[in-house]
Each structure stands twice: as C-alpha cells, then as structure tokens.
Write an enzyme that holds these catalytic residues in place. Structure first.
Site, PDB file in Angstrom:
ATOM      1  N   HIS A   1      -2.184  -9.522   2.545  1.00  0.00           N
ATOM      2  CA  HIS A   1      -2.355 -10.622   1.598  1.00  0.00           C
ATOM      3  C   HIS A   1      -1.047 -11.386   1.465  1.00  0.00           C
ATOM      4  CE1 HIS A   1      -0.547  -7.850  -1.398  1.00  0.00           C
ATOM      5  NE2 HIS A   1      -1.431  -6.948  -0.995  1.00  0.00           N
TER       6      HIS A   1
HETATM    7  C1  LIG Z   1       0.415  -4.294  -7.037  1.00  0.00           C
HETATM    8  C2  LIG Z   1      -0.645  -4.051  -8.071  1.00  0.00           C
HETATM    9  C3  LIG Z   1      -1.925  -3.719  -7.691  1.00  0.00           C
HETATM   10  N1  LIG Z   1      -2.887  -3.505  -8.603  1.00  0.00           N
HETATM   11  C4  LIG Z   1      -4.247  -3.119  -8.142  1.00  0.00           C
HETATM   12  C5  LIG Z   1      -4.954  -4.222  -7.358  1.00  0.00           C
HETATM   13  C6  LIG Z   1      -5.740  -3.457  -6.326  1.00  0.00           C
HETATM   14  O1  LIG Z   1      -6.985  -3.069  -6.901  1.00  0.00           O
HETATM   15  C7  LIG Z   1      -4.964  -2.172  -6.092  1.00  0.00           C
HETATM   16  C8  LIG Z   1      -4.156  -2.226  -4.817  1.00  0.00           C
HETATM   17  O2  LIG Z   1      -3.316  -3.363  -4.856  1.00  0.00           O
HETATM   18  P1  LIG Z   1      -2.945  -4.202  -3.552  1.00  0.00           P
HETATM   19  O3  LIG Z   1      -1.988  -5.279  -3.961  1.00  0.00           O
HETATM   20  O4  LIG Z   1      -4.168  -4.634  -2.839  1.00  0.00           O
HETATM   21  O5  LIG Z   1      -2.172  -3.108  -2.668  1.00  0.00           O
HETATM   22  P2  LIG Z   1      -1.504  -3.301  -1.227  1.00  0.00           P
HETATM   23  O6  LIG Z   1      -0.713  -4.560  -1.262  1.00  0.00           O
HETATM   24  O7  LIG Z   1      -0.653  -2.110  -1.018  1.00  0.00           O
HETATM   25  O8  LIG Z   1      -2.588  -3.345  -0.196  1.00  0.00           O
HETATM   26  O9  LIG Z   1      -4.103  -2.018  -7.231  1.00  0.00           O
HETATM   27  C9  LIG Z   1      -2.624  -3.622  -9.968  1.00  0.00           C
HETATM   28  O10 LIG Z   1      -3.500  -3.428 -10.828  1.00  0.00           O
HETATM   29  N2  LIG Z   1      -1.361  -3.933 -10.371  1.00  0.00           N
HETATM   30  C10 LIG Z   1      -0.368  -4.158  -9.480  1.00  0.00           C
HETATM   31  O11 LIG Z   1       0.784  -4.445  -9.895  1.00  0.00           O
END
Ligand SMILES: Cc1cn([C@H]2C[C@H](O)[C@@H](COP(=O)(O)OP(=O)(O)O)O2)c(=O)[nH]c1=O
Ligand SMILES: Cc1cn([C@H]2C[C@H](O)[C@@H](COP(=O)(O)OP(=O)(O)O)O2)c(=O)[nH]c1=O
Lengths: 135, 135
Positions: free
Chosen positions: B50
């Site tokens: 992303h």
């Molecule tokens: C980074 C972050 C993620 N999340 C949640 C969103 C998603 O459901 C899950 C994973 O986040 P995500 O950003 O998709 O993780 P990565 O970048 O490692 O693939 O956690 C939060 O609630 N707060 C946060 O600060």
C-alpha cells in the site's frame, strides 16, 4: 494515583503475524517527542537508577523480557515486562530500575519530552528529598 | 528527491549495552503521532502493498531483518532493513512492501499521523494514477 499503571494495546493479529499500534494522546497519554530502545544488554547488568522531574514514559518489551522496579518514594513495586501488548506508564518523579534482561530483550520507551540530562535525578536520597518537598 | 533516504541514529553504547534514541522533529523529521511494531511474522509472508496520501514514516528493524521495497511510481528499490541504528524515511505517496522477515524480526515504524484507513491506497494501478495526477 496507583504506582503501577499498565496500558494494554490491542494485538492487530492476523494470519500474517502481529501488529501493535500505539497512538499519541490516545493509548499513550502524551505527545511522543522521543522514542528509544535498549537492546544488546550485557548479562547481569542493571540499568536505570534514576527519576525525572518532568518526563512521562511508556515502556514495553517488544521482544524478550526484563524486570522493572518502580518507586515513587513511598512504595516500590517489581514486575516483569514480558509482553509486546502491555506497556507500563511511568509518571514524573518515579525512580526506575531495570534488571534481569533476557538476551533477546528489546525495551522500547516512548517519552513525553526530548532528551534532557538536567531533568535526571540520579541519586536515590536526592530523589526522596524532592518527592517529600513536592508533596 | 531521492527515493532512498536512510537516517542513521547514533548508538549510545556503553559497557551495559546499546541504546538508540530517535527525537521527533530532529532525527525523525515530523511529529510522532503513532508508533507501531510488526512481529511474529509467519514464514514466507509479505506485508505492506500500500501507499499513503498523507503519511510520513520512519521504519527500522530493532531486531532481526526484512527486505523492504519502496516505489514512488517511477523507480522501485529493494534493500535490507537489518540494523537497529539505521532507519529509512518513507515519504507520502510511496508504495511499500516488506518481504523475507527473519523469525526474530521486529519492525518498528514511527508515523506522522494517526491511523486512518481512508489514507491508504491498496491498489498499485490506482497508486500510479494518483502519482501521475499529482505531478
Ligand atoms: C499500522 C496500523 C494498522 N492497523 C490495522 C489495519 C489493518 O487491519 C491491520 C494491518 O495493517 P496494515 O497497514 O495493512 O499492515 P501492513 O502494512 O504490515 O501490511 O492493522 C491499525 O489499526 N492501526 C495501525 O496503526
Ligand atoms: C534515553 C537517552 C539516553 N541518552 C544517553 C544518556 C546516557 O549517556 C546514555 C544512557 O542513558 P540512561 O538514561 O542513563 O540509560 P538507562 O536509563 O538505561 O540507564 O544515553 C541520550 O542521549 N538520549 C536518550 O534519549
């Protein structure tokens, strides 16, 4: 106010693994002006042995564990920091010591102020004097 | 602006062990509104995929390592995050992927904004369109 104030962070865990998020002025009750981590701590070494006049912190072992002592000049508590989803809030004028670091310990600390050596109280008797004059 | 902007943090190392401190608006070029860490990542799992419209981050592996890919829609770079004293600055509108997590990896991220799902761009083609319309 209780000496031991734990903060529980949700584990945003899915089939990929774990993610823990700490938000300033929400789960962490201050502006985060500084972040530091302690690691590679030598065997049988203790750290800390100081208080701060104006500094709030949240401490969490993101991996491994250590035993922390907090002391507000009236009470002293010893406990394990051994969970990446549980931090402890350290208020102003709290003496802290960290003992029994595991080899893999990474102790993460979020701090409400920038580093300032003049804010440290590194002598326990002086700390107790300051607490008494403060109350 | 270069795609890869590494930030080196001094290791305040002494005979007790290592300590690395990151200061908001100094070594970290923004207010730290959020801190998160990724750990216990399963074998052969990749994360990220992303970009963000309005979010700056500094990422550092405090223990272990992972391979990060950053992509600004023009260039793509792959590199190892494997040093607790070196972070990478991730600007707005940068696609990121994390691969090849070691079992012991703890990836620490400091973020300039609170969590906001509406700020995510999770589709690569959409990301490239946004970059083009932005320039
Ligand atoms: C980074 C972050 C993620 N999340 C949640 C969103 C998603 O459901 C899950 C994973 O986040 P995500 O950003 O998709 O993780 P990565 O970048 O490692 O693939 O956690 C939060 O609630 N707060 C946060 O600060
Ligand atoms: C916490 C911290 C320490 N330091 C310096 C001060 C000391 O010389 C050294 C160790 O800090 P110190 O606070 O004494 O470590 P501990 O509480 O674990 O015993 O690092 C900084 O420069 N910035 C910081 O943010």
């Amino acid at each position: 106010m209780s000496l031991l104030q734990f903060v529980n962070f949700p584990n945003l865990c899915d089939d990929r693994g774990s993610l823990v998020a700490l938000e300033a002025n929400k789960t962490v009750p201050f502006d985060i002006k500084r972040v530091y981590y302690i690691f590679g701590t030598q065997k049988d070494v203790a750290r800390g042995y100081h208080a701060h006049i104006n500094l709030k912190q949240v401490a969490v072992c993101v991996t491994g564990k250590c035993r922390m002592i907090l002391d507000n000049g009236h009470n002293r508590e010893s406990f394990w920091l051994d969970n990446a989803t549980q931090g402890v809030l350290i208020e102003d004028l709290t003496w802290r010591e960290m003992h029994d670091f595991s080899d893999d310990c990474v102790l993460l600390v979020l701090a409400s102020e920038h580093y300032d050596e003049t804010d440290y109280i590194r002598n326990y008797e002086e700390f107790v004097r300051v607490v008494k004059s403060d109350s």
